[in-house]
Every structure is written in C-alpha cells, then in structure tokens.
Design an enzyme around this catalytic site. Structure first.
Site, mmCIF file in Angstrom:
data_model
loop_
_atom_site.group_PDB
_atom_site.id
_atom_site.type_symbol
_atom_site.label_atom_id
_atom_site.label_comp_id
_atom_site.label_asym_id
_atom_site.label_seq_id
_atom_site.Cartn_x
_atom_site.Cartn_y
_atom_site.Cartn_z
ATOM 1 N N GLU A 242 3.651 17.478 -0.185
ATOM 2 C CA GLU A 242 3.571 17.842 1.267
ATOM 3 C C GLU A 242 5.086 17.986 1.614
ATOM 4 O OE1 GLU A 242 4.265 15.178 4.572
ATOM 5 O OE2 GLU A 242 2.274 14.542 3.818
ATOM 6 N N HIS A 243 5.931 16.819 1.028
ATOM 7 C CA HIS A 243 7.616 16.744 1.397
ATOM 8 C C HIS A 243 8.080 18.286 0.683
ATOM 9 C CE1 HIS A 243 8.517 12.550 2.714
ATOM 10 N NE2 HIS A 243 7.209 12.674 2.487
ATOM 11 N N HIS B 2 1.176 13.730 -1.898
ATOM 12 C CA HIS B 2 2.347 13.289 -0.824
ATOM 13 C C HIS B 2 3.598 13.891 -0.960
ATOM 14 C CE1 HIS B 2 5.194 10.518 0.976
ATOM 15 N NE2 HIS B 2 4.748 11.141 2.065
ATOM 16 N N GLU C 100 10.679 6.062 1.691
ATOM 17 C CA GLU C 100 9.466 6.038 2.870
ATOM 18 C C GLU C 100 8.647 4.685 2.492
ATOM 19 O OE1 GLU C 100 7.240 9.822 3.017
ATOM 20 O OE2 GLU C 100 5.767 8.788 4.319
#
Lengths: 448, 444
Positions: free
Chosen positions: A75-76, A72, A152
């Site tokens: 992904e950022h 993840h 997040e």
C-alpha cells in the site's frame, strides 16, 4: 443507457421485494465493467465534491506465512510512481488540483482514496488506473519506505501498551487462521520484506477483476459509468482472481488468558473477546442479533454493563461491549472494563461474568431491544451527512462479499430480530472456550 | 494508513483555513426575536440539522489548583438537567437519537447538537435544559471524575502528551496557556460541584455566544429555537481574556527519559496571532515548509528521502493571545540526532532562501482547490462557520478568501519565511532514549 434502464428496474424490483424500505432511503447504483471490476455509485450533490475509492480484495490475511505486513507495505509502495507518472507526480497532481488522498489496509482489503472537486473525477481515475498495472519499484524508493513502515509500527503499536495487548489477544485467538497476525506485520518479518516480495504480491492481487470502484458525492451514475469504462474498462486482466480460501480457524476448545504488565500502562484494563460470526459468514440473523446485543450490553450509559459496574456497584470507571462483524471470515464479540482505583480486576471480571451469565440464562427484555434498535436505526440517517463514510461503508461491504445496497438497509433485517434470535446468538458465541481474556496492568513497584 | 499528519500539540487547536467554494455558499445572518445572532446555511436535501456554538472563556478560566474544571463541565452536561435526572436525561437523548457534544478549548467553550429534523423541537428543548439548568449532582460527579482521572493518568504516561506538556511548560512558563486543560490527577481530585456551578455561571453568557447552524431548518424556525435554547442565559460579561503571552526563546533541548523504542520530538518557537496582517502569506509559507500532505519540505527530507519517520509536521498555532509555531516528529532512538539535524537544516534553508516560485504556485492551487472539501457536510460547514465567527473574519470570508491567496507574490511569502522561521530559537523536547542528544540550555 440500455444497461442503466435495466438497472433501475432491478432496483425497483428489489425495493418491492424487501418492503418496508430502509430508513436511509439511499440511491445506490452498482454495475460491473466488462473486465469484472465492480462499480458502486452513491449520490450526494450538496457540494461539488467527490470521494473516489479503489478497493482491492486483498489484505493481510492473504499474505503467505512469514511475510506479515506485505499487503500494507505494498500500500505504501503504490505511491512510488509508474512509467508514465514517476515518483512525486501522483501526489503533486492531487495537491495542485486541490485534492486530498490516502490509503489504508485491513485484514481483508486494501483501499486507496481521493477527495476532490467533482470535475476532477476523470483525472483521479486516470491516475488510479495507471498504478493498478504499471507500478515501478526500485530499491532506491523501496528501502526508505520500509524504514517508514517500521517507524509506523513503533509509533502506533510499540509505543502504545494497549495496542500491544490487542495484538497479543488476536495472536492468542487464532491458532490457524491468518487473522492472528497484525496488519502492519511483526517487526522481525517486516524488516525482511523486499522489493521482489512487493512486486510479486502486486502482480498476484492487483487486477480489475479483483478491484472495486466506489464513487460517492457529486457524480451521476451514467457519468461515472462513462468515465470508469474509459479509464478502468480498457485494462486487461493479468490473472483471474481465485476464491479467497484462508485456513479456517478450528472450533475453539480452550479459554485463553493473555496477561501483560507494562510500566507505561497507567491503569489496569480488563477485556475479553469471543470468536464469532460475521455478516459475510452468516445467512441467518446472528450478526444483526449480536450487534443489538452488544448495544444492550455495553453501548452508552443505559447499557447493562455501564449501569451495573459504573452506576450501581461503582467498581469501574468505564465499561463497554462491542461486536465486530464486518470481516470476511471471523468476527469478535467483546467486553471491556476499567476498574476504579483500589478495585481488584478479579472483582470487575466477576461482575462482568455475572451479567453475561444472566443474559445467557434470561435473555434480554423487549424494552431493551426496542430501545437500542430504534436508536440504531435513527442514527443511520447521520451517515447521510458524510459522503466519505458512505463510500467506506459501501466499499467494506462489497470487499467482504456483501451487496452494496444491502449494507445500507440493515435496518430492514434488524427489525426482524426477536428476543429468541438474541438468545440463540448469545448462546452460540458467549462461551468461555471461545474466548481470549486480556489483562493489562502497570508493573507493580517493589513497594507493593 | 500511509500517513500520519500533525498531532501532538497541534491536535489541541483548530486552525480555520479555507477558500471560496466554487459555488458560493449562501450564509444568512439570523437574528432571533430575543436578539440572538446566528449564521445559517439552509439545506433541505437531508433531514438533519447541525448547530455549533461557543462561549468565550475556556480552560484558561480554571482556578489555580483546579485545572480541568472547565473541561469537567463537558462531562457533566448530560448528567441531569432541569426536571430530568441523569438517567432520564440520557434516556431522552438516546430516544430522540440526538447528539449533543461539548468541548473545552483554551479560549472557548464549544458545543454542538445534531438532530433529525423531525425531532427538532424536542432536541432543542433538551439542549435548553442542559444549557440553563445542569445539575452538577454529587454522585454523578464522582462517577465522571473517575473517568477524567482515567484519562489524566493515561496522559501522564503517553509519550506524545509528555512531550507537548514539557514544551508548553518551557515555552510559556507559568502563564495560563501552559496549564493542561484536561487537568492533572491531583487537580481533578480537587474540583467541587461549587466550582462547576461558578464556572458555568461565568462562561455560559449570551455576550460571548456565537452560533452557526446548517441543514433542514429555515430562518424563522431557527430564530425561535435560538431564543428557546439560549434566551434565558444571563447577559453578563464573559471571563476576562488572558493577557497576551510572551513565548520563551531557545535554543534549548530537553530530554525526558522514557524506555521506549522511538523518540518523540516536539520542537517550536514563537509564532503569530490570527489577526496578524500577514497571517495569510505566513500560513502559505508554513504549509510549504511543514504542512500536511506529502509535498512539504520537511516530509520530503525526513520521510520520503530518508525513511526516518512515519509523520512530521510544523505549523502555526494562533491562540487568541499567544502565537506559537510548533512541530513534531518521531523516529527510532538511534536516528533522533540525525532527524533533529535535518529539521534544523531544513528550517534554516527556508528562512534563508524562502520558497521557490514553483512551490508557491503549487501551494496556491492546492489551497484554492481544496476549499470545498471543508464544506461537504452539514457538520463540517457548521464547524467552519463557527470558527470564522470566533476569529472575527466576517460573514463574506468564505466567498472572498481565494483572491487574497491568489494575490500573494513570492516576495510576500519569502518575507514571512525570514520573519517567522528561526532554527536558532527552537525549544526542543525529546521523550525517549535518543542517541546523541543531551539536554542543553537553561531548561535542561
């Protein structure tokens, strides 16, 4: 053009073989580029808009131990720029072309997408192909992004007790398989991720042969093929993807309970998940049967749980069941109930258990099966109204090893499900030793 | 997901904004034999029909002490109507695979139906029953009440909801918009079947009705359907609109203590109404400052440069009778003070200098280019067309909007920055344990 004709022929043969045709009657074209990148095209010409997605067959379950959250985090970082398109250029080019884009990561895949005017499809491919191989990461842009990811996690998980409970249930469900860790990662491990970790993960997983291109909307298959060959087809593989072999989850032998009190929980919640199969792990009709069983048991106001707990016994405000069968390795079958004020959770749990026991003993009725199946098949037609949903269904299917056309014709197989299929699937999955029961309740105040 | 966009307060309101599709959309006005008007976009490619409609009068019509009553109706529309009891109604709906949804806004009560076109007749007949003869029967009502109570109790603990409630309370005081449309556990407990019947009679009137239809249906067929579904509703005057609202002015900071790792900050002040003559330049300016996407000034300063948040937004909220300008951001407690200072600085800079020519040019191509993304499904088009009707923008709006955006000059947009952005007027609510922030001002 030669390949295309062969393809059309294959589709025709397939349709003959599996008649009756699916209710959705959707034209899906799929092919592979020479470098192994898979392509799926789903037409919808009602508006001059396309949904362009690139999916990688890598998710949080592919991370090594101690590096949770890495898939993840990468992904950022994929938005941080390349040699040719430094930071900001990618987002700006999408913005000024009137597009919208984003990305998401699950346990099994990572996907990037844009929705944009159909005449800009080539530009999207050019940008996405560039960042498949030419990502540039510096500490200057990596470190603030790690803080963003931690925010997040605080926002989506730590500020939400039901999200924390879900995380605890997964952690208890899996003793060995990596589905036990959260996609966003444990805070202690996320905090230690580095630029080097992200680059190594990128180099190990991002290559055309490990990627899937999905284009839904206003595009012709032959046009998508030409553009895909121009932008993605020229990329050379930097490694050969290996089979995705995760540590298998041992057969579960112990019922587990996760009991969480949190003053931020407004009302008590009961839920239970059973470890189950998925569409990817089964050759038989178990997954179809479990989908239908979940509907009979707990989808909508005519379901057994709702009718019994909410309407007849009046002990719960809500009651539901679900089946999550779309993962690569393991699925889950679950039940949920929120008791009415003054009703003890034990009583609600006992009522759910009684309904499950009845289904295990007596099965479901043909009338129930017909009702949920007819509705499920009719409702598939609604997905035709949303190209972004069509693209997601195709991507999730192909990324977990399914055939792109098969995921749009599940109704065909669903029609074959019998009462015995449901009884057998239920007997395999609904066993207390395969389950984790989760209880969330507000902390009791000193007065009571 | 990589990004969160605007949530919290803004999630409660829909802002209609779009520009002309490259291939113009053909919107017809259909008038039924009984005189009911609807906008129609025909599309026979897929066998589906979407209809969205609304009545004037939303949660601001709730009687005092019975907040949540209009919203309660949304949960009762499938609990029995005409000759069908609750179970029979739901069975019929599921059998037809028809989707019927209701939503209570502050100013409007909205509904939507989606059906397979082959079930069109039965679907509209079922909707007619719900619209004209809902039962509001006692036992079903108690069941649904428990469900709304569950939601209201959740809202009481949800830090984002706590922050937006507190903001509305300070900004709007006792005015009707400040009340919670969903109600509180106390007010929900007070609502009776008679309350629902009275509100249903008040709101469900042909006078305030607006309808948008998209999909596999032609104009004559739609005309008949309109009369069937809505024709027997009364033609009485809709509820009296609320008075235009005065928004309190800051500066004011209020901290709501909650033991959570992340502070939720809601900030804002007065804004403008949708019928403001300068709404378009104002909207363009506000997008540059705090719109969704990754290029807004606030996202650049707070997220991209400093990693202080997962998402920040600041946008105009034009209600029918109140113009608000609200933003939200969440950050770890120890960075709340720094984050707030950056927000204030970024707002000041925008008010003082306005956007640059490059920012304006980029925003224009984004807004004019992304028009079509809002028109790529029946459901979305129906929603857009209903919004245009509610805001009285005219049937040609979709196809002439681009040119208005194109025509904006830098001076137009800078004037709006100076006029509308006021860092010194902010009302700021912080929910959490923020370090270095204390309540100030009269509301503290």
């Amino acid at each position: 053009m030669r390949c295309l004709k062969i393809l059309v022929l294959q589709i025709a043969l397939l349709c003959l073989a599996v008649a009756p045709a699916s209710a959705m009657n959707i034209e899906v074209t799929n092919f592979k580029l020479a470098n192994g990148m898979e392509v799926v095209v789903i037409p919808d010409h009602r508006a001059p808009v396309v949904t362009h997605m690139v999916w990688y067959r890598v998710g949080s379950a592919d991370e090594v131990s101690g590096k949770s959250g890495l898939a993840h985090f990468l992904e950022h970082l994929m938005f941080k720029g390349t040699t040719k398109n430094p930071f900001g250029v990618f987002d700006r080019l999408i913005d000024i072309n009137g597009g919208e884009g984003n990305a998401f990561t699950t346990r099994d895949y990572t996907a990037y997408f844009q929705r944009i005017a159909s005449d800009r499809l080539g530009l999207m491919m050019e940008l996405e192909a560039d960042r498949m191989q030419n990502l540039v990461l510096t500490d200057e842009n990596v470190l603030p992004e790690l803080d963003v990811v931690r925010e997040e996690r605080r926002e989506r998980t730590e500020n939400d007790p039901s999200a924390l409970l879900a995380e605890q249930i997964d952690a208890a469900m899996y003793t060995a398989h990596p589905y036990g860790k959260p996609v966003i990662g444990w805070m202690s491990e996320v905090a230690k991720l580095t630029r080097e970790d992200a680059l190594a993960f990128y180099k190990a997983h991002y290559t055309p042969a490990n990627a899937i291109l999905i284009v839904a909307g206003d595009a012709q298959p032959e046009q998508v093929r030409a553009l895909a060959e121009k932008y993605y087809g020229v990329l050379k593989n930097t490694f050969t993807p290996m089979p995705r072999l995760r540590t298998p989850e041992p057969a579960p032998i112990a019922a587990r309970r996760v009991i969480m009190t949190d003053p931020r929980a407004s009302t008590p919640i009961f839920q239970r998940s059973y470890l189950g199969p998925t569409y990817s792990t089964t050759e038989n009709r178990d997954a179809y049967a479990l989908d239908l069983l979940a509907d009979i048991l707990g989808s909508g106001t005519q379901s057994r749980l709702y009718k019994s707990l909410v309407i007849d016994q009046k002990i719960a405000a809500q009651a539901a069941a679900w089946y999550a069968g779309d993962a690569l390795d393991n699925g889950s079958f679950g039940v949920y109930a929120a008791p009415n004020p003054g009703v003890e959770l034990d009583k609600v749990e006992a009522a759910v258990d009684a309904i499950l026991a009845d289904i295990l003993k007596n099965g479901v009725t043909q009338k129930e099966l017909d009702r949920v199946r007819d509705k499920s098949i009719a409702e598939q037609v609604y997905t035709l109204d949303d190209q972004a949903t069509l693209a997601r269904i195709a991507g999730a299917g192909v990324a977990t090893g399914l055939d792109a056309r098969a995921v749009f014709s599940r109704d065909v197989e669903m029609l074959k499900v019998s009462l015995d299929d449901i009884r057998e699937a239920a007997a395999k999955v609904i066993r207390i030793n395969r389950s984790v029961t989760g209880i969330l309740s507000p902390e009791r105040s000193p007065q009571n | 997901m990589r990004a969160a966009v605007l949530r919290t307060v803004m999630a409660c309101f829909t802002l209609v904004w779009f520009l002309n599709p490259a291939n113009a959309i053909d919107i017809k006005e259909v008038v039924s034999p009984g005189g009911i008007r609807a906008w129609l976009v025909e599309n026979h490619n897929i066998p589906l029909i979407a209809m969205n409609f609304s009545f004037e009068g939303g949660t601001t019509s709730d009687p005092v002490g019975k907040e949540g009553a209009v919203n309660f109706i949304t949960g009762m529309m499938d609990e029995g109507a005409a000759d069908l009891d609750s179970a029979a109604f739901q069975a019929r709906r599921d059998e037809l695979a028809v989707r019927i949804m209701f939503d209570a806004g502050g100013d409007q009560f909205e509904g939507a139906i989606q059906t397979l076109s082959k079930n069109r007749g039965e679907a509209f007949a079922l909707l007619r029953k719900a619209m004209t003869a809902p039962h509001f029967e006692k036992e079903a009502m108690e069941r649904v009440r428990q469900q709304f109570l569950l939601g209201a109790k959740d809202d009481e603990q949800d830090p984002e909801k706590i922050a937006s409630r507190a903001w509305m309370k300070i900004a709007l005081g006792d005015q009707l918009y400040a009340r919670q449309g969903a109600g509180s556990p106390q007010s929900i407990a007070n609502i009776t079947p008679e309350d629902l019947r009275a509100l249903h009679r008040l709101i469900f009137s042909r006078k305030g009705l607006k309808v948008a239809v998209v999909g596999d249906i032609d104009a004559p067929t739609l005309g008949l359907a309109l009369d069937e579904v809505f024709g027997d509703l009364p033609d009485t005057a809709p509820p009296t609109p609320v008075k235009d609202v005065i928004v309190a002015k800051g500066p004011l900071v209020k901290v709501v203590d909650r033991d959570i790792p992340q502070s939720i900050i809601v900030f804002g002040h007065d804004g403008i109404l949708r019928d403001d003559p300068d709404f378009i330049p104002a909207f363009v300016m506000s997008n540059i400052l705090g719109g969704g996407g990754f290029a807004s000034r606030l996202t650049t300063e707070v997220r991209e440069k400093r990693g202080l948040t997962y998402g920040i937004g600041f946008g105009l909220v034009p209600l029918d009778h109140a113009g608000l300008y609200i933003g939200s951001v969440s950050t770890r407690n120890e960075k709340a003070s720094e984050t707030l200072a950056i927000v204030v600085d970024t707002l000041k800079k925008m008010a003082d200098e306005g956007p640059s020519q490059a920012e304006l040019d980029d925003m224009k191509t984004y807004l004019t280019g992304s028009y079509a993304l809002r028109f790529d499904s029946n459901g979305k088009i129906a929603g857009q067309l209903l919004g245009i009707q509610q805001q009285n923008l005219g049937i040609d709006y979709v196809n002439n909007r681009n040119s208005k955006v194109e025509a904006l000059t830098l001076d137009d947009v800078r004037a709006q920055a100076k006029r509308l952005v006021h860092a010194d007027r902010l009302i700021t609510i912080v929910v959490g344990r923020p370090e270095g922030i204390k309540s100030t001002g009269s509301g503290g």
